[in-house]
Design a protein around this motif. Structure first.
Motif, short mmCIF file in Angstrom:
data_model
loop_
_atom_site.label_atom_id
_atom_site.label_comp_id
_atom_site.label_asym_id
_atom_site.label_seq_id
_atom_site.Cartn_x
_atom_site.Cartn_y
_atom_site.Cartn_z
N GLN A 117 -15.47 -63.98 -27.05
CA GLN A 117 -15.40 -62.81 -27.93
C GLN A 117 -16.77 -62.16 -28.13
O GLN A 117 -16.87 -60.94 -28.25
N VAL A 118 -17.83 -62.97 -28.16
CA VAL A 118 -19.17 -62.39 -28.23
C VAL A 118 -19.40 -61.53 -26.99
O VAL A 118 -19.91 -60.40 -27.09
N ILE A 156 -17.48 -58.28 -27.36
CA ILE A 156 -18.15 -57.35 -28.27
C ILE A 156 -19.31 -56.67 -27.55
O ILE A 156 -19.48 -55.45 -27.66
N HIS A 160 -17.89 -54.01 -25.18
CA HIS A 160 -17.40 -52.82 -25.90
C HIS A 160 -18.54 -52.00 -26.47
O HIS A 160 -18.52 -50.76 -26.38
N VAL A 161 -19.54 -52.63 -27.04
CA VAL A 161 -20.67 -51.90 -27.60
C VAL A 161 -21.44 -51.19 -26.49
O VAL A 161 -21.84 -50.03 -26.64
N THR A 168 -17.39 -48.89 -30.09
CA THR A 168 -17.58 -49.70 -31.29
C THR A 168 -16.36 -49.66 -32.21
O THR A 168 -16.18 -50.56 -33.02
N ILE A 178 -13.82 -52.86 -31.64
CA ILE A 178 -14.26 -54.25 -31.68
C ILE A 178 -13.68 -55.03 -32.87
O ILE A 178 -13.98 -56.20 -33.04
N ASN A 189 -11.90 -58.06 -31.63
CA ASN A 189 -12.87 -59.06 -31.16
C ASN A 189 -13.52 -59.78 -32.33
O ASN A 189 -13.70 -61.00 -32.28
N ILE A 190 -13.88 -59.04 -33.37
CA ILE A 190 -14.51 -59.66 -34.54
C ILE A 190 -13.53 -60.60 -35.23
O ILE A 190 -13.90 -61.71 -35.64
#
Length: 121
Positions: A84-85, A88, A91-92, A97, A100, A103-104
């Motif tokens: 997931q990191v 993220i 995506h960033v 953004t 996400i 993901n978070i």
């Protein structure tokens, strides 16, 4: 703590079995409507991510269930958090953004599962 672990790990395992299964079994054209990022990542890497998600899901369930090497549940949860990191970061880097949130949420669930998995040690 074991009940909380089983609830959270079960939900994560279902999610990752489904998501990983899609990444492993579908073509790039089939994945594109759901995951626009597959255009920027080589398909072997997408398949690897899917395989790791499936292995992580299995790792959350089988070791504590069988009592064989239950530390692998902790390793699986940490691995899913790292996926997931990476999600993220992708995506960033793509300027996405706003997407996400999932993901978070999955990162938080994987970290909580890792903490709960320490009860098996």
């Amino acid at each position: 703590m074991h009940i909380a672990y089983w609830i959270l790990a079960g939900l994560l395992a279902l999610f990752y079995l489904y998501a990983g299964g899609l990444k492993v079994s579908r073509t790039q054209d089939q994945l594109r409507p759901m995951m626009a990022w597959v255009d920027q990542i080589p398909m072997p890497a997408v398949r690897l991510i899917g395989t790791l998600e499936i292995l992580g899901a299995v790792g959350l369930i089988l070791p504590p269930l069988t009592g064989i090497a239950p530390v692998l549940a902790l390793v699986a949860a940490i691995g899913l958090a790292l996926i997931q990191v990476g999600g993220i970061v992708v995506h960033v880097s793509r300027g996405e953004t706003r997407v996400i949130g999932l993901n978070i949420g999955l990162l938080a669930a994987a970290v909580a599962t890792a903490w709960l998995a320490t009860s098996w040690l």
